[in-house]
Design an enzyme around this catalytic site. Structure first.
Site, PDB file in Angstrom:
ATOM      1  N   ASP A   1      15.598  25.044  63.178  1.00  0.00           N
ATOM      2  CA  ASP A   1      16.163  24.936  64.514  1.00  0.00           C
ATOM      3  C   ASP A   1      15.026  24.491  65.435  1.00  0.00           C
ATOM      4  OD1 ASP A   1      17.866  25.038  66.684  1.00  0.00           O
ATOM      5  OD2 ASP A   1      18.625  27.024  66.226  1.00  0.00           O
ATOM      6  N   TRP A   2      15.379  23.913  66.561  1.00  0.00           N
ATOM      7  CA  TRP A   2      14.378  23.263  67.416  1.00  0.00           C
ATOM      8  C   TRP A   2      13.381  24.291  67.969  1.00  0.00           C
ATOM      9  CZ3 TRP A   2      16.733  20.209  64.706  1.00  0.00           C
ATOM     10  CH2 TRP A   2      16.813  18.837  64.890  1.00  0.00           C
TER      11      TRP A   2
END
Length: 818
Positions: A240-241
């Site tokens: 995930d970012w």
């Protein structure tokens, strides 16, 4: 620990692609390999021309494909929310939605869609539940499998997310979710397993959170041993970012790609870790191999034939969005056949959300559709002229919202000297530029300020409130007057997404006249803090219309309803209630909407309430109204679909994918960590499993939903694991039924749910027609996870097999022995 080789059978085409992948890998040096595993910007991986590799582009989903820029210049079809898609109980429709999204992705040059979200509705307080499917892992797995198969049939990859136990938003970057192995296996890992084994997704996204003490981007046991080893996953694993925190920990834990770039724990840091002896280059090779395999599958690795050489036939996006919406609407109450509407009657349409529709959830699921059909638009078009009267009644927005209706804005980018670098579109007052989203001609190095400027034409006279959401220096000017010129501090220190998920702050009050246009301007001095590894420009011009006396507005709605044959009240949540980045604190509708419904129902016994929310809300008036229709976040064609259903042109097709009930009775509500930990003490008992165990009756049970015809369940037979149910359309019009099959131990077992969803099938029939429905019981329905032996254990004994219309409305049963 070396990763276990995938066991999935390879086709000749797979083998040919693997040969190209191995040849390309062999031509890469360490620096190039390390660079490939790190995002080059917000949404893409670097091209490597020396091996014929193009840049791999990713984009947020799941209801549309935004592309690499947060702009309305290239609009995206907006389908209904994932909760709506799950409410159709139709994997085939999910497949068709996936095909459309693949079509959109290819149009926008996107190779990988960052979807679907298959976390579970553990508690209704989860703020992002509209982006996930259901409280039930089996239903989630079936819908997710259809979605993934549909997207990938169009030659576009998926990333099933967020792996794993990312079921709430509070402290999501740091929370340690403590979950026992049985609960993980039977609930939270189950939909991932079903999709990996049933659809072979090309990607998985690992979550921000920690599970049992290990952050998911470093969780080698769950990634290498379970995901890759047991299930045979052979795709790429992307963080995930900003989730990846450690170079050696991430690569050793099975993370292939760290996003976004260019500042990540991979790239130069990974190459250095190999040279320093902290990481074996073989681990880097495994990650690169997974990325190259993905590139080969989507057709951007020279010499490798893509999986899909001929995309599916084109899909009509507007038509599919409209069909999906009406198929998702759940009619939970319909007394005295209040719906469909009677022909030639008059209608009072009430509610701010009927005029300003909320069609999608907030956060990374946001897209800009080419059009939005509100309930007012849809019903005005469908009903005879003069038969509809509209009243606001009550506004759910009790605070400032994004500047939208009446605003015409653009973004002007300047350097430190005040020179214009470029301009960009601004469909609303929300600016969110991540990475390469910047307007043409603008660079992060030169950018100093962004002015959101344009005009505003009010539709109401009186005091208008303007405000700012964001962090840093701002100057707000309305109609020539500077109302604010100062630095706005963060409400919560340490939240990297404060500018995007925080609350707007009122900064100006201006007396304006309806129809008289004024100029507005919000200038923000941009900074890129070192603590945030990606360059983001994010801030919002917020606005609130003059607030009329709520009692006065409700009185106007009551008068409109009193004289109408039917009153339709549209109630809704807001982006400050349901969005990415925070959880809910209650399940109440915001503002005076409950008071509005009570008042309207008191004067019109034929009151229909349409609930425009992505997940459960409390309905204290539900027994006082004639009908309740749940419309979720219905996508861009929601108003047209609503007209289809209310007028009877189509029946509502949805069934509840999640239990609805008041918060005080809900068995599982804890989403706030204590001392950094959130303990899943309820074990395998969430959703309807928990309601049944507690002996509580919800407002509306899992699986519930009414149509415009009646169904009789005539018989049930079981042969082996094959269930055959005969149903008859006992009503007066054609319809569709979702036959649900539940399985539970014949004798109570405190360690197992009373019953669980074991299968379902949709069926259509004409009035009086009988149809046989066949459902296969999966072996997993009879298994539990043995935490001593760490294996699936088949539990022999007597089981009750029940078929019906919901978990609480089981019409036919039979007992079997296995």
């Amino acid at each position: 620990m070396a990763r276990t080789a995938a066991r999935t059978a390879k086709t000749p085409q797979d083998e040919a692609r693997e040969a190209v992948v191995e040849a390309a890998l062999g031509r890469l040096g360490l620096d190039a390999k390390a660079r490939l595993l790190a995002g080059q910007d917000m949404w893409s991986l670097p091209a490597l021309p020396e091996i014929g590799l193009k840049s791999l582009v990713m984009s947020d989903g799941p209801i549309g494909v935004r592309g690499v820029r947060w702009t309305s210049d290239d609009p995206s079809v907006a389908l209904p929310s994932p909760t709506a898609l799950a409410a159709t109980w139709d994997p085939g429709l999910a497949h068709r939605a996936g095909v459309l999204l693949a079509q959109e992705a290819r149009r926008k040059g996107v190779h990988v869609l960052l979807a679907p979200t298959v976390n579970l509705h553990r508690s209704p307080l989860g703020g992002r539940h509209f982006e996930a499917y259901s409280e039930d892992p089996y239903l989630t797995g079936r819908i997710g499998t259809g979605y993934v198969q549909g997207v990938q049939s169009g030659g576009v990859g998926t990333t099933v997310k967020h792996f794993v136990a990312n079921d709430a938003e509070t402290d999501r970057f740091t929370v340690n979710n403590v979950v026992d192995e049985r609960t993980l296996r039977e609930l939270y890992l189950a939909p991932f397993e079903a999709i990996v084994t049933g659809a072979r997704p090309w990607g998985i996204m690992t979550a921000y959170n920690t599970v049992n003490g290990t952050t998911m981007t470093e969780h080698g046991r769950l990634v290498d041993e379970v995901l890759r080893g047991e299930w045979g996953f052979d795709g790429f694993n992307v963080s995930d970012w900003t989730a990846a925190r450690s170079t050696a920990g991430a690569v050793e834990g099975g993370l292939d790609v760290a996003m976004p770039g260019p500042r990540t724990v991979y790239g130069e840091a990974l190459a250095r870790a190999v040279r320093d002896g902290q990481v074996e280059e073989a681990r880097v090779d495994e990650a690169v191999r997974n990325v190259l395999r993905l590139a080969a599958r989507v057709g951007i690795l020279e010499g490798a034939e893509p999986v899909v050489t001929r995309p599916p036939e084109q899909v009509d996006g507007e038509a599919l969005a409209r069909e999906t919406a009406r198929r998702s609407f759940v009619l939970v109450r319909n007394e005295n056949a209040a719906l469909p509407l009677r022909p030639h009657g008059t209608l009072a349409l009430i509610g701010a959300a009927a005029r300003d529709a909320r069609v999608l959830g907030g956060g990374s699921a946001t897209v800009f559709p080419p059009r939005i059909v509100s309930p007012l638009d849809g019903l005005t078009a469908a009903l005879p002229e003069g038969s509809l009267r509209y009243a606001v009644g009550a506004d759910p927005t009790t605070e400032l919202d994004v500047a939208d209706q009446g605003f015409s804005l653009r973004a002007v980018c300047r350097d430190a000297g005040g020179n214009v670098l470029g301009t960009g579109s601004a469909p609303t007052g929300h600016i969110q530029w991540m990475g390469s989203d910047l307007p043409e001609g603008v660079t992060h190095e030169a950018l100093h300020s962004v002015e959101l400027t344009g005009t505003f034409t009010p539709r109401e006279s009186g005091p208008h409130i303007f405000g700012v959401k964001g962090v840093g220096a701002f100057r707000l000017v309305v109609d020539g007057t500077t109302h604010y010129d100062d630095v706005q501090r963060p409400a919560v220190e340490g939240n990297p997404f404060e500018a995007l998920s925080g609350a707007p702050v009122p900064r100006a009050r201006a007396e304006l006249t309806a129809g008289t246009t004024v100029e507005v301007s919000l200038t923000h001095v941009v900074e890129f803090p070192d603590r945030i590894p990606m360059k983001v420009v994010g801030f919002t011009l917020a606005h609130q219309e003059p607030q009329r006396d709520p009692d006065e507005l409700i009185a106007e709605a009551v008068e409109a309803a009193r004289d109408a044959d039917t009153a339709v009240v549209v109630v809704a949540t807001t982006e400050r209630v349901e969005s990415e980045g925070f959880d809910r604190t209650d399940l109440r509708l915001p503002g005076r909407q409950d008071d509005l419904v009570h008042a309207v129902a008191a004067v019109n016994p034929n009151t229909v309430v349409v609930v425009n929310s992505g997940s459960p809300v409390e309905l204290p008036w539900r027994d006082d109204v004639a009908a309740v229709l749940l419309s979720w976040f219905p996508g861009q064609e929601g108003g047209a679909a609503l007209a289809d259903v209310l007028t009877g042109a189509h029946e509502p097709g949805g069934r509840l994918p999640t239990t609805w009930g008041p918060l005080q009775d809900t068995p599982v509500t804890e989403v706030v960590p204590q001392d950094g930990e959130l303990h899943y003490t309820e074990g395998v008992f969430i959703g309807y499993r928990a309601w049944e165990r507690a002996g509580r009756e919800p407002s509306y049970p899992f699986g519930h939903g009414l149509g415009y015809t009646d169904w009789a369940y005539e018989s049930i037979e079981v042969e082996g694991t094959t269930v055959k149910v005969r149903v008859r359309n006992a009503g007066s019009r054609p319809g569709r039924e979702v036959v649900q099959v539940y399985l539970g131990p014949a004798e109570p077992d405190p360690l197992r749910p009373v019953r669980r969803l074991a299968g379902f099938a949709g069926v259509e029939a004409a009035p009086g027609e009988s149809v046989d429905v066949v459902v296969e019981l999966p072996r997993r329905s009879f298994e539990i996870w043995d935490q001593v032996s760490n294996v699936w254990s088949f539990v022999k004994g007597s089981y009750e097999v029940a078929a019906g219309r919901s978990i609480a409305d089981r019409r036919v049963t039979v007992t079997i022995n296995v």
